[in-house]
Write an enzyme that holds these catalytic residues in place. Structure first.
Site, PDB file in Angstrom:
ATOM      1  N   VAL A 102       0.832  -1.202   0.000  1.00  0.00           N
ATOM      2  CA  VAL A 102       0.000   0.000   0.000  1.00  0.00           C
ATOM      3  C   VAL A 102       0.874   1.263   0.000  1.00  0.00           C
ATOM      4  O   VAL A 102       0.353   2.369   0.046  1.00  0.00           O
ATOM      5  CB  VAL A 102      -0.956  -0.005   1.229  1.00  0.00           C
ATOM      6  CG1 VAL A 102      -1.923  -1.171   1.162  1.00  0.00           C
ATOM      7  CG2 VAL A 102      -0.188  -0.033   2.549  1.00  0.00           C
ATOM      8  N   HIS A 118      -4.496  -4.161  -2.437  1.00  0.00           N
ATOM      9  CA  HIS A 118      -4.877  -3.932  -1.034  1.00  0.00           C
ATOM     10  C   HIS A 118      -5.012  -2.441  -0.702  1.00  0.00           C
ATOM     11  O   HIS A 118      -4.970  -2.064   0.469  1.00  0.00           O
ATOM     12  CB  HIS A 118      -3.874  -4.608  -0.085  1.00  0.00           C
ATOM     13  CG  HIS A 118      -3.965  -6.113  -0.115  1.00  0.00           C
ATOM     14  ND1 HIS A 118      -2.965  -6.944   0.349  1.00  0.00           N
ATOM     15  CD2 HIS A 118      -4.950  -6.937  -0.547  1.00  0.00           C
ATOM     16  CE1 HIS A 118      -3.333  -8.204   0.186  1.00  0.00           C
ATOM     17  NE2 HIS A 118      -4.517  -8.232  -0.362  1.00  0.00           N
TER      18      HIS A 118
HETATM   19  C1  BJW Z   1      11.816 -10.792   1.492  1.00  0.00           C
HETATM   20  C2  BJW Z   1      12.752  -9.830   1.874  1.00  0.00           C
HETATM   21  C3  BJW Z   1      13.686  -9.410   0.912  1.00  0.00           C
HETATM   22  C4  BJW Z   1      11.474 -10.256   3.562  1.00  0.00           C
HETATM   23  N1  BJW Z   1      13.640  -9.940  -0.310  1.00  0.00           N
HETATM   24  N2  BJW Z   1      11.798 -11.301   0.284  1.00  0.00           N
HETATM   25  C5  BJW Z   1      -9.284 -18.307   1.513  1.00  0.00           C
HETATM   26  C6  BJW Z   1      -8.664 -19.166   2.396  1.00  0.00           C
HETATM   27  C7  BJW Z   1      -8.311 -18.736   3.695  1.00  0.00           C
HETATM   28  C8  BJW Z   1      -8.585 -17.438   4.114  1.00  0.00           C
HETATM   29  C9  BJW Z   1      -9.220 -16.587   3.229  1.00  0.00           C
HETATM   30  C10 BJW Z   1      -9.556 -17.021   1.957  1.00  0.00           C
HETATM   31  N3  BJW Z   1     -10.115 -15.952   1.291  1.00  0.00           N
HETATM   32  C11 BJW Z   1     -10.147 -14.901   2.123  1.00  0.00           C
HETATM   33  C12 BJW Z   1      -9.606 -15.250   3.314  1.00  0.00           C
HETATM   34  C13 BJW Z   1      -9.474 -14.370   4.501  1.00  0.00           C
HETATM   35  C14 BJW Z   1      -8.300 -13.410   4.430  1.00  0.00           C
HETATM   36  C15 BJW Z   1      -7.009 -14.221   4.473  1.00  0.00           C
HETATM   37  O1  BJW Z   1      -6.322 -14.408   3.491  1.00  0.00           O
HETATM   38  N4  BJW Z   1      -6.628 -14.710   5.638  1.00  0.00           N
HETATM   39  C16 BJW Z   1      -5.425 -15.533   5.786  1.00  0.00           C
HETATM   40  C17 BJW Z   1      -4.337 -14.720   6.492  1.00  0.00           C
HETATM   41  C18 BJW Z   1      -5.783 -16.774   6.529  1.00  0.00           C
HETATM   42  N5  BJW Z   1      -8.355 -12.559   3.255  1.00  0.00           N
HETATM   43  C19 BJW Z   1      -9.130 -11.471   3.208  1.00  0.00           C
HETATM   44  O2  BJW Z   1      -9.858 -11.169   4.130  1.00  0.00           O
HETATM   45  C20 BJW Z   1      -9.099 -10.643   1.952  1.00  0.00           C
HETATM   46  N6  BJW Z   1     -10.416 -10.421   1.450  1.00  0.00           N
HETATM   47  C21 BJW Z   1     -11.041 -11.304   0.667  1.00  0.00           C
HETATM   48  O3  BJW Z   1     -10.533 -12.348   0.316  1.00  0.00           O
HETATM   49  O4  BJW Z   1     -12.319 -10.945   0.257  1.00  0.00           O
HETATM   50  C22 BJW Z   1     -13.040 -11.817  -0.652  1.00  0.00           C
HETATM   51  C23 BJW Z   1     -12.888 -11.306  -2.075  1.00  0.00           C
HETATM   52  C24 BJW Z   1     -11.922 -11.835  -2.900  1.00  0.00           C
HETATM   53  C25 BJW Z   1     -11.814 -11.367  -4.224  1.00  0.00           C
HETATM   54  C26 BJW Z   1     -12.639 -10.386  -4.699  1.00  0.00           C
HETATM   55  C27 BJW Z   1     -13.612  -9.860  -3.851  1.00  0.00           C
HETATM   56  C28 BJW Z   1     -13.725 -10.339  -2.540  1.00  0.00           C
HETATM   57  C29 BJW Z   1      -8.500  -9.274   2.264  1.00  0.00           C
HETATM   58  C30 BJW Z   1      -7.058  -9.336   2.613  1.00  0.00           C
HETATM   59  C31 BJW Z   1      -6.556  -7.950   3.003  1.00  0.00           C
HETATM   60  C32 BJW Z   1      -5.117  -7.977   3.489  1.00  0.00           C
HETATM   61  N7  BJW Z   1      -4.810  -6.712   4.027  1.00  0.00           N
HETATM   62  C33 BJW Z   1      -3.452  -6.460   4.513  1.00  0.00           C
HETATM   63  C34 BJW Z   1      -3.410  -5.064   5.161  1.00  0.00           C
HETATM   64  C35 BJW Z   1      -3.452  -3.983   4.097  1.00  0.00           C
HETATM   65  C36 BJW Z   1      -3.502  -2.624   4.709  1.00  0.00           C
HETATM   66  C37 BJW Z   1      -2.269  -2.256   5.472  1.00  0.00           C
HETATM   67  O5  BJW Z   1      -1.123  -2.357   4.960  1.00  0.00           O
HETATM   68  O6  BJW Z   1      -2.416  -1.830   6.603  1.00  0.00           O
HETATM   69  O7  BJW Z   1      -2.511  -6.542   3.415  1.00  0.00           O
HETATM   70  S1  BJW Z   1      -2.840  -7.700   5.643  1.00  0.00           S
HETATM   71  C38 BJW Z   1      -1.181  -7.684   5.067  1.00  0.00           C
HETATM   72  O8  BJW Z   1      -0.865  -8.967   4.467  1.00  0.00           O
HETATM   73  C39 BJW Z   1      -1.159  -6.666   3.905  1.00  0.00           C
HETATM   74  C40 BJW Z   1      -0.293  -7.348   2.914  1.00  0.00           C
HETATM   75  O9  BJW Z   1      -0.507  -6.812   1.610  1.00  0.00           O
HETATM   76  C41 BJW Z   1      -0.694  -8.797   3.042  1.00  0.00           C
HETATM   77  C42 BJW Z   1       0.310  -9.770   2.500  1.00  0.00           C
HETATM   78  O10 BJW Z   1       1.496  -9.719   3.241  1.00  0.00           O
HETATM   79  P1  BJW Z   1       2.884  -9.879   2.471  1.00  0.00           P
HETATM   80  O11 BJW Z   1       3.056  -8.765   1.512  1.00  0.00           O
HETATM   81  O12 BJW Z   1       2.998 -11.238   1.920  1.00  0.00           O
HETATM   82  O13 BJW Z   1       3.912  -9.612   3.672  1.00  0.00           O
HETATM   83  P2  BJW Z   1       4.495 -10.631   4.752  1.00  0.00           P
HETATM   84  O14 BJW Z   1       5.078  -9.846   5.833  1.00  0.00           O
HETATM   85  O15 BJW Z   1       3.511 -11.654   5.117  1.00  0.00           O
HETATM   86  O16 BJW Z   1       5.649 -11.400   3.943  1.00  0.00           O
HETATM   87  C43 BJW Z   1       6.839 -10.745   3.538  1.00  0.00           C
HETATM   88  C44 BJW Z   1       7.666 -11.751   2.770  1.00  0.00           C
HETATM   89  O17 BJW Z   1       8.818 -11.095   2.274  1.00  0.00           O
HETATM   90  C45 BJW Z   1       8.150 -12.929   3.636  1.00  0.00           C
HETATM   91  O18 BJW Z   1       7.934 -14.134   2.927  1.00  0.00           O
HETATM   92  C46 BJW Z   1       9.666 -12.670   3.793  1.00  0.00           C
HETATM   93  O19 BJW Z   1      10.408 -13.867   3.855  1.00  0.00           O
HETATM   94  C47 BJW Z   1       9.948 -11.918   2.517  1.00  0.00           C
HETATM   95  N8  BJW Z   1      11.112 -10.995   2.562  1.00  0.00           N
HETATM   96  N9  BJW Z   1      12.618  -9.478   3.188  1.00  0.00           N
HETATM   97  C48 BJW Z   1      12.782 -10.851  -0.615  1.00  0.00           C
HETATM   98  N10 BJW Z   1      14.689  -8.449   1.211  1.00  0.00           N
END
Ligand code: BJW
Length: 251
Positions: A102, A118
Site C-alpha cells: 500500500v 490492497h
Molecule cells: C523478502 C525480503 C527481501 C522479507 N527480499 N523477500 C481463503 C482461504 C483462507 C482465508 C481466506 C480465503 N479468502 C479470504 C480469506 C481471509 C483473508 C485471508 O487471506 N486470511 C489468511 C491470512 C488466513 N483474506 C481477506 O480477508 C481478503 N479479502 C477477501 O478475500 O475478500 C473476498 C474477495 C476476494 C476477491 C474479490 C472480492 C472479494 C483481504 C485481505 C486484506 C489484506 N490486508 C493487509 C493489510 C493492508 C492494509 C495495510 O497495509 O495496513 O494486506 S494484511 C497484510 O498482508 C497486507 C499485505 O498486503 C498482506 C500480505 O502480506 P505480504 O506482503 O505477503 O507480507 P508478509 O510480511 O507476510 O511477507 C513478507 C515476505 O517477504 C516474507 O515471505 C519474507 O520472507 C519476505 N522478505 N525481506 C525478498 N529483502
C-alpha cells in the site's frame, strides 16, 4: 539451479511478464514486513489491527499504527528491486504489476502499469460518502493529533484507504489482476509470504495456464512448492541481477 539456467529456460523471445509483489520488496526501502520479526507494533500483530473490527473498537489505536507507518514511509525511497521492475516495463516485456503493498513506492519509482490490490495508505476515505483525501504529509503523520473527520459528513471518522482482513477486494482491481495473470507467460512472485488470499492463489492460476512461475524470497514459502524456480536471497539484489541478465538475453 543457477540464475543463468533459469533464464535459459525462459525460451519466449518476447515474454509476457507479470509480477506479484509483497512487503519483502519494500524491506530494503526501510518498510517493515507484516509477518517478519519486525512485523510487530507495540504488542500487536497486523492481523489484530488491519480489520474493520479493530477500527470499530479503537479508531485511535488503529490510526496511531498507520501514523507510525506513515512516518517511516515519508522517509522511504524506492530500492533497486523497484527499479528492476521499472526496467521490465520500459523494455515492453512487463504486462503489469500486481502489488499487495500500500506504500506507493512503485509509483514513485515511475512504474505505470500497476494495480494496488490492497489499496493505498497515502489516502484516507470516508466510509459514509467515499470522500477521500491524501494524508501522506508530516503534519497528518504526527503521533498525537485528533482523529481525521470527513468534511462532508461531519461526524464520520475517515479511515485509511486500504483493504483490511474480511473486506472484499475492489472487484475491478481484482478482475484486472486475474486478467493480467491469465495473459502471463512468466509470473514473478516477489517478497510475499503467500498466506493472504486471494492474492496467494494467483501463482496457482498462472501455473494452470502454463506460465513459468519464479519466486524471489529470502526463505521458503507455501508458494515455493509449486513454483518452477525459487531464487532465495534479498530481492533488492537477486531481482536486478535476474532482470538485467534476462533483458540482455532478449536484446
Ligand atoms: C523478502 C525480503 C527481501 C522479507 N527480499 N523477500 C481463503 C482461504 C483462507 C482465508 C481466506 C480465503 N479468502 C479470504 C480469506 C481471509 C483473508 C485471508 O487471506 N486470511 C489468511 C491470512 C488466513 N483474506 C481477506 O480477508 C481478503 N479479502 C477477501 O478475500 O475478500 C473476498 C474477495 C476476494 C476477491 C474479490 C472480492 C472479494 C483481504 C485481505 C486484506 C489484506 N490486508 C493487509 C493489510 C493492508 C492494509 C495495510 O497495509 O495496513 O494486506 S494484511 C497484510 O498482508 C497486507 C499485505 O498486503 C498482506 C500480505 O502480506 P505480504 O506482503 O505477503 O507480507 P508478509 O510480511 O507476510 O511477507 C513478507 C515476505 O517477504 C516474507 O515471505 C519474507 O520472507 C519476505 N522478505 N525481506 C525478498 N529483502
Amino acid at each position: 539451479m543457477s540464475l543463468e539456467s533459469i533464464i535459459e529456460n525462459i525460451t519466449d523471445t518476447k515474454p509476457r511478464i507479470v509480477s506479484v509483489i509483497g512487503a519483502g520488496l519494500s524491506k530494503a526501502s526501510g518498510m517493515p514486513t507484516f509477518r517478519g520479526e519486525d512485523g510487530l507494533w507495540k504488542k500487536y500483530r497486523a492481523e489484530e489491527l488491519a480489520t474493520p473490527y479493530a477500527f470499530s473498537r479503537d479508531q485511535k489505536l488503529v490510526w496511531e499504527w498507520y501514523r507510525f507507518r506513515m512516518r517511516m514511509l515519508l522517509r522511504a525511497k524506492p530500492n533497486p528491486a523497484h527499479n528492476a521492475l521499472k526496467k521490465l516495463e520500459e523494455k515492453n516485456i512487463a504486462i503489469g504489476l500486481i502489488t499487495q503493498n500500500v506504500d506507493g513506492l512503485h509509483e514513485i519509482e515511475g512504474i505505470k502499469n500497476f494495480v494496488e490490490i490492497h489499496g493505498r495508505i497515502r489516502y484516507a476515505r470516508c466510509m459514509n460518502c467515499n470522500y477521500s483525501e491524501r494524508w501522506d504529509n508530516e503534519e497528518s503523520a504526527q503521533e498525537e493529533i485528533p482523529l481525521p473527520y470527513c468534511p462532508r459528513c461531519i461526524d464520520s471518522v475517515l479511515r485509511p484507504d486500504v483493504v483490511w482482513f474480511g473486506e472484499s477486494l475492489d472487484s475491478q482491481r481484482w478482475e484486472k489482476a486475474i486478467n493480467w495473470t491469465n495473459q502471463a507467460s512468466v509470473l514473478l512472485v516477489i517478497g510475499t509470504s503467500g498466506v493472504v488470499q486471494p492474492v496467494a492463489s494467483l501463482p496457482l492460476y498462472a501455473k494452470q495456464n502454463k506460465a513459468i512461475v519464479v519466486e524471489f524470497n529470502v526463505e521458503e514459502t507455501p508458494i515455493s512448492s509449486f513454483c518452477d524456480y525459487s531464487i532465495y536471497g534479498p530481492c533488492e539484489k537477486t531481482l536486478p541481477n535476474f532482470t538485467s541478465k534476462l533483458i540482455k538475453k532478449l536484446e
